[in-house]
Design a protein around this motif. Structure first.
Motif, PDB file in Angstrom:
ATOM      1  N   THR A 159       6.442  -0.242 -11.032  1.00  0.00           N
ATOM      2  CA  THR A 159       6.175   0.752 -12.082  1.00  0.00           C
ATOM      3  C   THR A 159       5.911   2.099 -11.441  1.00  0.00           C
ATOM      4  O   THR A 159       5.656   2.194 -10.246  1.00  0.00           O
ATOM      5  N   ASP A 160       5.905   3.119 -12.276  1.00  0.00           N
ATOM      6  CA  ASP A 160       5.329   4.379 -11.836  1.00  0.00           C
ATOM      7  C   ASP A 160       3.798   4.248 -11.969  1.00  0.00           C
ATOM      8  O   ASP A 160       3.274   3.289 -12.558  1.00  0.00           O
ATOM      9  N   TYR A 161       3.118   5.221 -11.454  1.00  0.00           N
ATOM     10  CA  TYR A 161       1.662   5.239 -11.293  1.00  0.00           C
ATOM     11  C   TYR A 161       0.927   4.950 -12.610  1.00  0.00           C
ATOM     12  O   TYR A 161       0.983   5.768 -13.529  1.00  0.00           O
ATOM     13  N   THR A 162       0.301   3.811 -12.693  1.00  0.00           N
ATOM     14  CA  THR A 162      -0.475   3.351 -13.871  1.00  0.00           C
ATOM     15  C   THR A 162       0.327   3.323 -15.179  1.00  0.00           C
ATOM     16  O   THR A 162      -0.243   3.399 -16.257  1.00  0.00           O
TER      17      THR A 162
ATOM     18  N   GLY B  11       7.825  20.294 -10.251  1.00  0.00           N
ATOM     19  CA  GLY B  11       7.400  18.960  -9.860  1.00  0.00           C
ATOM     20  C   GLY B  11       6.696  18.294 -11.036  1.00  0.00           C
ATOM     21  O   GLY B  11       6.827  18.713 -12.192  1.00  0.00           O
ATOM     22  N   GLU B  12       5.922  17.250 -10.723  1.00  0.00           N
ATOM     23  CA  GLU B  12       5.285  16.477 -11.800  1.00  0.00           C
ATOM     24  C   GLU B  12       4.223  17.309 -12.518  1.00  0.00           C
ATOM     25  O   GLU B  12       3.498  18.098 -11.901  1.00  0.00           O
ATOM     26  N   ALA B  13       4.112  17.090 -13.818  1.00  0.00           N
ATOM     27  CA  ALA B  13       3.092  17.743 -14.637  1.00  0.00           C
ATOM     28  C   ALA B  13       3.160  19.259 -14.480  1.00  0.00           C
ATOM     29  O   ALA B  13       2.138  19.932 -14.391  1.00  0.00           O
TER      30      ALA B  13
ATOM     31  N   TYR C   6       5.819   5.434   0.284  1.00  0.00           N
ATOM     32  CA  TYR C   6       5.392   6.842   0.285  1.00  0.00           C
ATOM     33  C   TYR C   6       6.491   7.667  -0.383  1.00  0.00           C
ATOM     34  O   TYR C   6       7.653   7.270  -0.376  1.00  0.00           O
ATOM     35  N   ASP C   7       6.095   8.791  -0.949  1.00  0.00           N
ATOM     36  CA  ASP C   7       7.100   9.666  -1.551  1.00  0.00           C
ATOM     37  C   ASP C   7       7.759  10.523  -0.473  1.00  0.00           C
ATOM     38  O   ASP C   7       7.390  11.676  -0.260  1.00  0.00           O
ATOM     39  N   VAL C   8       8.703   9.914   0.215  1.00  0.00           N
ATOM     40  CA  VAL C   8       9.480  10.667   1.211  1.00  0.00           C
ATOM     41  C   VAL C   8      10.700  11.175   0.451  1.00  0.00           C
ATOM     42  O   VAL C   8      11.719  10.512   0.335  1.00  0.00           O
TER      43      VAL C   8
ATOM     44  N   THR D 136      10.472   4.132   0.592  1.00  0.00           N
ATOM     45  CA  THR D 136      10.265   5.453  -0.001  1.00  0.00           C
ATOM     46  C   THR D 136      10.463   5.404  -1.508  1.00  0.00           C
ATOM     47  O   THR D 136      11.300   4.645  -1.994  1.00  0.00           O
ATOM     48  N   PHE D 137       9.690   6.207  -2.223  1.00  0.00           N
ATOM     49  CA  PHE D 137       9.874   6.321  -3.670  1.00  0.00           C
ATOM     50  C   PHE D 137      10.893   7.432  -3.925  1.00  0.00           C
ATOM     51  O   PHE D 137      10.578   8.506  -4.438  1.00  0.00           O
ATOM     52  N   ALA D 138      12.097   7.176  -3.552  1.00  0.00           N
ATOM     53  CA  ALA D 138      13.197   8.136  -3.701  1.00  0.00           C
ATOM     54  C   ALA D 138      14.496   7.331  -3.555  1.00  0.00           C
ATOM     55  O   ALA D 138      14.468   6.243  -2.948  1.00  0.00           O
TER      56      ALA D 138
ATOM     57  N   VAL E 157      14.936   3.806  -6.476  1.00  0.00           N
ATOM     58  CA  VAL E 157      15.545   4.781  -7.377  1.00  0.00           C
ATOM     59  C   VAL E 157      14.631   4.945  -8.600  1.00  0.00           C
ATOM     60  O   VAL E 157      14.100   3.970  -9.120  1.00  0.00           O
ATOM     61  N   LYS E 158      14.426   6.198  -8.998  1.00  0.00           N
ATOM     62  CA  LYS E 158      13.465   6.460 -10.063  1.00  0.00           C
ATOM     63  C   LYS E 158      13.929   7.630 -10.907  1.00  0.00           C
ATOM     64  O   LYS E 158      14.786   8.397 -10.462  1.00  0.00           O
ATOM     65  N   HIS E 159      13.420   7.835 -12.090  1.00  0.00           N
ATOM     66  CA  HIS E 159      12.458   7.008 -12.825  1.00  0.00           C
ATOM     67  C   HIS E 159      13.260   6.366 -13.941  1.00  0.00           C
ATOM     68  O   HIS E 159      13.792   7.101 -14.782  1.00  0.00           O
TER      69      HIS E 159
ATOM     70  N   ILE F  68       0.871  -1.182   0.000  1.00  0.00           N
ATOM     71  CA  ILE F  68       0.000   0.000   0.000  1.00  0.00           C
ATOM     72  C   ILE F  68       0.904   1.227   0.000  1.00  0.00           C
ATOM     73  O   ILE F  68       1.921   1.242   0.691  1.00  0.00           O
ATOM     74  N   PHE F  69       0.539   2.240  -0.775  1.00  0.00           N
ATOM     75  CA  PHE F  69       1.321   3.476  -0.685  1.00  0.00           C
ATOM     76  C   PHE F  69       0.432   4.641  -0.294  1.00  0.00           C
ATOM     77  O   PHE F  69      -0.789   4.566  -0.377  1.00  0.00           O
ATOM     78  N   ASN F  70       1.089   5.660   0.167  1.00  0.00           N
ATOM     79  CA  ASN F  70       0.450   6.880   0.682  1.00  0.00           C
ATOM     80  C   ASN F  70      -0.214   6.683   2.047  1.00  0.00           C
ATOM     81  O   ASN F  70      -0.737   7.633   2.613  1.00  0.00           O
TER      82      ASN F  70
ATOM     83  N   ASP G 275       2.952  -3.672  -9.911  1.00  0.00           N
ATOM     84  CA  ASP G 275       2.130  -2.735 -10.689  1.00  0.00           C
ATOM     85  C   ASP G 275       1.579  -1.665  -9.745  1.00  0.00           C
ATOM     86  O   ASP G 275       0.759  -1.965  -8.878  1.00  0.00           O
ATOM     87  N   MET G 276       2.024  -0.424  -9.918  1.00  0.00           N
ATOM     88  CA  MET G 276       1.547   0.646  -9.042  1.00  0.00           C
ATOM     89  C   MET G 276       0.208   1.183  -9.536  1.00  0.00           C
ATOM     90  O   MET G 276       0.141   1.843 -10.569  1.00  0.00           O
ATOM     91  N   GLN G 277      -0.816   0.884  -8.820  1.00  0.00           N
ATOM     92  CA  GLN G 277      -2.131   1.512  -8.949  1.00  0.00           C
ATOM     93  C   GLN G 277      -2.896   1.178 -10.233  1.00  0.00           C
ATOM     94  O   GLN G 277      -4.074   1.463 -10.336  1.00  0.00           O
TER      95      GLN G 277
ATOM     96  N   ASN H 182       7.274  20.931  -3.595  1.00  0.00           N
ATOM     97  CA  ASN H 182       6.344  19.833  -3.891  1.00  0.00           C
ATOM     98  C   ASN H 182       6.933  18.522  -3.384  1.00  0.00           C
ATOM     99  O   ASN H 182       8.080  18.473  -2.967  1.00  0.00           O
ATOM    100  N   TRP H 183       6.122  17.469  -3.390  1.00  0.00           N
ATOM    101  CA  TRP H 183       6.518  16.170  -2.816  1.00  0.00           C
ATOM    102  C   TRP H 183       7.069  16.365  -1.400  1.00  0.00           C
ATOM    103  O   TRP H 183       8.181  15.949  -1.105  1.00  0.00           O
ATOM    104  N   PHE H 184       6.258  16.982  -0.537  1.00  0.00           N
ATOM    105  CA  PHE H 184       6.770  17.274   0.802  1.00  0.00           C
ATOM    106  C   PHE H 184       6.234  16.318   1.863  1.00  0.00           C
ATOM    107  O   PHE H 184       6.194  16.654   3.050  1.00  0.00           O
TER     108      PHE H 184
ATOM    109  N   GLY I   2       9.363  20.372 -15.224  1.00  0.00           N
ATOM    110  CA  GLY I   2       9.124  20.711 -13.813  1.00  0.00           C
ATOM    111  C   GLY I   2       9.820  19.788 -12.846  1.00  0.00           C
ATOM    112  O   GLY I   2      10.100  20.162 -11.704  1.00  0.00           O
ATOM    113  N   ARG I   3      10.144  18.586 -13.290  1.00  0.00           N
ATOM    114  CA  ARG I   3      10.707  17.618 -12.357  1.00  0.00           C
ATOM    115  C   ARG I   3      12.200  17.806 -12.134  1.00  0.00           C
ATOM    116  O   ARG I   3      12.804  17.047 -11.378  1.00  0.00           O
ATOM    117  N   VAL I   4      12.808  18.824 -12.748  1.00  0.00           N
ATOM    118  CA  VAL I   4      14.199  19.141 -12.390  1.00  0.00           C
ATOM    119  C   VAL I   4      14.292  19.384 -10.883  1.00  0.00           C
ATOM    120  O   VAL I   4      15.319  19.147 -10.269  1.00  0.00           O
TER     121      VAL I   4
HETATM  122  C1  BGC Z   1       5.273   9.956  -9.808  1.00  0.00           C
HETATM  123  C2  BGC Z   1       6.264   9.172  -8.982  1.00  0.00           C
HETATM  124  C3  BGC Z   1       5.692   8.887  -7.614  1.00  0.00           C
HETATM  125  C4  BGC Z   1       4.372   8.160  -7.776  1.00  0.00           C
HETATM  126  C5  BGC Z   1       3.725   7.779  -6.455  1.00  0.00           C
HETATM  127  C6  BGC Z   1       3.889   9.324  -9.792  1.00  0.00           C
HETATM  128  O1  BGC Z   1       2.948  10.157 -10.380  1.00  0.00           O
HETATM  129  O2  BGC Z   1       5.743  10.044 -11.130  1.00  0.00           O
HETATM  130  O3  BGC Z   1       7.475   9.875  -8.889  1.00  0.00           O
HETATM  131  O4  BGC Z   1       6.594   8.115  -6.876  1.00  0.00           O
HETATM  132  O5  BGC Z   1       3.487   9.000  -8.487  1.00  0.00           O
HETATM  133  O6  BGC Z   1       3.262   8.876  -5.778  1.00  0.00           O
END
Ligand code: BGC
Length: 755
Positions: free
Chosen positions: A303-306, A508-510, A127-129, A171-173, A224-226, A97-99, A335-337, A443-445, A185-187
């Protein structure tokens, strides 16, 4: 924590800052840091044996369950699980389970898995720590500007201590995507543009999260990602196509992943994008040939989300059933989500499209990791209310956050003696980010909370500064109606400090941007402030390099603060007031205009290098080739002079090394930390080579007047690259060594590698 709050209440915050400064020296008492260089971690025989014995008892559906990761939600009343997922856990259809976070909630979920399912297999909690759990450090790009590997390892360690206290074990980090395009944005989430620095930071973060022993209760699995090359998205547009050569993939984008693997990372996350026309979640070249076979990775691939589902719109499979087959056969274990494995994997096995052995291998990795975490011995070992109360957001962690924020600050410009600000001056503290708690988290805090944050305005007031505050405008929109309030504040003060930049959601993302100038009415604000004629300092908070060409021409000083986290306010104020000396160095190039992008320091010469007098050379008609601020750049309040590089020899063979030294002297009147950087240029290669590549750096702290000899050692491995036939080796010949305070202002010497 209590004393910070208390001090703020009674207005005695200056004492807190001073005390924090003293405490910085005592950190080693409160943080147990084991800065060992870990060798690659292997899953133990006992872990495999336990996994195999369980596998023998599992149905196909239970196996697929282990390969399924679902999210938990957070609503106003706290954490909650969708009703369907509760049933899924009870049916053994979910392995992780995540989050989900907080020890109490995760304990409840674990109880369901362990006590109410047929086999009682414990859950993983991810979790995204990313830059802290509750104590929030600067965003990763900002922290990378410290070039302080021990500090970076330390903050990841603290993040793991807090996260594990709150029931997490994964952690997803770290995010290690090399990013050469500030539009992306993800720089904000990575270590910047450089492969060498990025690889060292990648390993440091893995060591911090995973500690010395993953079986310890205060360590968590890193992911480690992505994987891979997500940062090379065309035009910096998130999720976009990646089309790069195998050479660029291997030389620029993959090494930080390999560094994580070598540091013992236990999981990899696939990226959303395609690479050479194959989406990463179905890419057996990346997942099998490189990751498993070449690198010998033994952990789990999630995987990453879906992103399995997204292979349908990518157009590489017709439906989710085919996507499941492609992903699992390519080497995706979890398979994430997406619920694609959940819905289709058993069916694909029954139809003979996926072998049971393939499924079993994935499940083995997952179960073996659960074993290594100690979950089979005690599934409730991660998190407890006591640990949460004691360890999460502790004073010791806040001390480290303050130090980490200070080290992340990069002084980009300082003229007319604008900084540091003398204590006797009155200060106009203006701008949309001067007193905005939420934005400072970026973001991702994680579980970071706006209420915890100390803003610059709060910190100025706490030290009793003579402050006039007005917000002036927002970071977006067009409303300029309150700029006049900021001008009124400015007119009353001796100096203006304007806090401008981006909102947290803009990176951050998107969060790609095609225009990387200051958004909204902020330039209008700066113009109005400039018109007062008072000294004008800009403090920037942002998640990417911005085009600051206009700002540089309209202010006296610029301090880049990124999104500095919980203790950002005191950190910035200490630097502005000269209690601390800025030492950050840019981990990414700042362009003069978005039209130069991608622009990065390790570019090649081309066959027609820039020549101002020759039109038919590689350049623009309307902007210079050089960046506004180069990679590695950063000023301080001290003056540093460099001597001449001295070489131990000018010719050397493959079995030898060359020592290169340089004397650096602090000719200023304050102590400073200087980051001495070493770059190498292979003058002639079997393939074209970059004009410079970072190969070493050292940080030295120098008292006023002090001189230090800084020594580097270069061997054949530092000169290796993928040669014409894609073998990794150094070719004999001449190499230019470049030494200096940043990638632009270097002194050179030549060495020759003999046959
Ligand atoms: C992000 C990942 C993150 C995952 C789970 C995705 O949208 O690309 O970096 O780990 O969501 O929150």
């Amino acid at each position: 924590m209590d004393c910070v709050k208390q001090a703020l209440l009674v207005g005695g915050y200056k004492n807190v800052i001073n005390r924090l400064m003293i405490k910085k020296l005592l950190l080693s008492f409160s943080i147990l840091l084991l800065l060992s260089s870990l060798s690659a971690q292997q899953l133990s025989d006992r872990a495999w044996a336990r996994a195999d014995s369980l596998l023998g008892q599992m149905t196909l559906d239970e196996k697929v369950g282990q390969m399924t990761l679902f999210t938990s939600d957070w609503v106003v009343t706290g954490p909650t699980l969708r009703p369907g997922y509760r049933d899924d856990i009870l049916a053994g259809k979910v392995g992780a389970i995540f989050n989900a976070h907080t020890s109490e909630y995760n304990h409840q979920l674990q109880k369901m898995a362990v006590e109410e399912t047929r086999l009682g297999i414990p859950l993983l909690f991810g979790y995204d720590v990313v830059h802290g759990y509750r104590t929030i450090f600067p965003i990763p790009l900002g922290e990378s500007a410290s070039w302080d590997l021990q500090g970076i390892e330390q903050t990841a360690r603290i993040a793991a201590v807090e996260a594990s206290a709150a029931g997490l074990n994964w952690t997803f980090a770290p995010m290690v995507d090399i990013a050469r395009d500030p539009r992306w944005g993800r720089v904000a989430e990575g270590a910047g543009e450089d492969t060498y620095l990025g690889s060292l930071i990648s390993a440091a973060r893995v060591r911090g999260f995973q500690g010395q022993n993953i079986g310890d209760e205060n360590t968590i699995l890193a992911c480690v990602k992505h994987y891979a090359a997500y940062g090379a998205a065309q035009a910096g547009r998130d999720y976009n196509t990646v089309d790069i050569s195998d050479r660029t993939l291997r030389e620029i984008y993959l090494p930080p992943f390999k560094a994580a693997k070598d540091a013992g990372v236990y999981s990899f996350m696939t990226a959303f994008n395609d690479v050479d026309a194959v989406p990463c979640s179905g890419n057996s070249y990346l997942l099998q040939d490189i990751l498993r076979k070449e690198w010998g990775f033994q952990g789990m691939v999630v995987t990453d989300y879906t992103s399995i589902n997204e292979m349908v719109p990518h157009g590489i499979v017709a439906n989710n059933a085919e996507a499941a087959t492609l992903a699992v056969n390519a080497g995706v274990d979890m398979d994430m989500q997406g619920a694609v494995y959940y819905d289709y994997l058993a069916k694909q096995v029954k139809e003979g499209l996926v072998s049971v052995e393939t499924v079993d291998q994935s499940v083995r990795y997952i179960l073996a990791l659960k074993y290594e975490l100690g979950l089979f011995d005690d599934p409730y070992r991660y998190g407890s209310k006591e640990r949460e109360a004691e360890e999460v957001f502790s004073q010791a962690h806040l001390n480290v956050a303050l130090e980490s924020s200070i080290k992340s600050l990069v002084l980009l410009k300082n003229e007319r003696g604008a900084l540091p600000i003398s204590a006797s001056k009155s200060i106009a503290v203006v701008g949309p980010l001067a007193d905005n708690k939420a934005e400072m988290l970026g973001n991702w805090f994680g579980d970071g909370r706006a209420d915890d944050v100390i803003t610059p305005l709060m910190a100025f007031r706490a030290i009793g500064a003579d402050v006039y505050y007005a917000k002036g405008c927002e970071t977006s929109g067009e409303d300029e109606s309150r700029i006049s309030e900021a001008v009124v504040a400015a007119e009353q003060a001796d100096i203006i400090v304007a806090f401008v930049g981006e909102s947290g959601y803009m990176s951050g993302e998107a969060a790609s941007r095609s225009d990387i100038t200051l958004p909204g009415p902020q330039r209008a604000l700066i113009s109005a402030l400039e018109a007062t004629g008072k000294p004008l300092v800009l403090v920037l908070m942002n998640g990417r390099p911005l085009d600051l060409s206009w700002e540089v021409a309209h202010c006296d000083a610029i301090l880049e603060a990124w999104f500095p986290g919980t203790m950002g306010g005191p950190a910035i104020v200490e630097v502005l007031m000269g209690e601390a000396n800025p030492s950050g160095r840019l981990p990414i190039t700042f362009p003069r205009s978005v039209g130069q992008v991608p622009i990065f320091y390790n570019a090649k010469n081309t066959g027609r290098p820039f020549d101002a007098n020759n039109k038919y050379t590689s350049k623009y008609l309307d902007v210079e080739n050089t960046p506004l601020f180069p990679f590695g750049f950063g000023l301080s309040y001290a003056e540093i002079t460099y001597g001449k590089p001295v070489l131990s020899k000018t010719e050397f063979s493959a079995s030898e090394t060359v020592k290169i030294s340089i004397r650096v002297t602090n000719t200023g009147d304050v102590a400073t930390t200087e980051t001495v950087q070493l770059y190498v240029h292979d003058l002639v290669g079997s393939v074209t080579r970059p004009l410079k590549e970072l190969k070493g750096f050292q940080q030295v702290t120098l008292a006023p007047g002090a001189t230090q000899q800084v020594e580097f050692e270069i061997g054949v491995n530092d000169l290796a690259f993928y040669t014409r036939d894609m073998t990794w080796k150094a070719e004999p010949g001449d190499f230019e060594i470049q030494l200096g305070p940043n990638s632009r202002d270097v002194q050179t010497a030549t060495i020759k590698l003999t046959d």
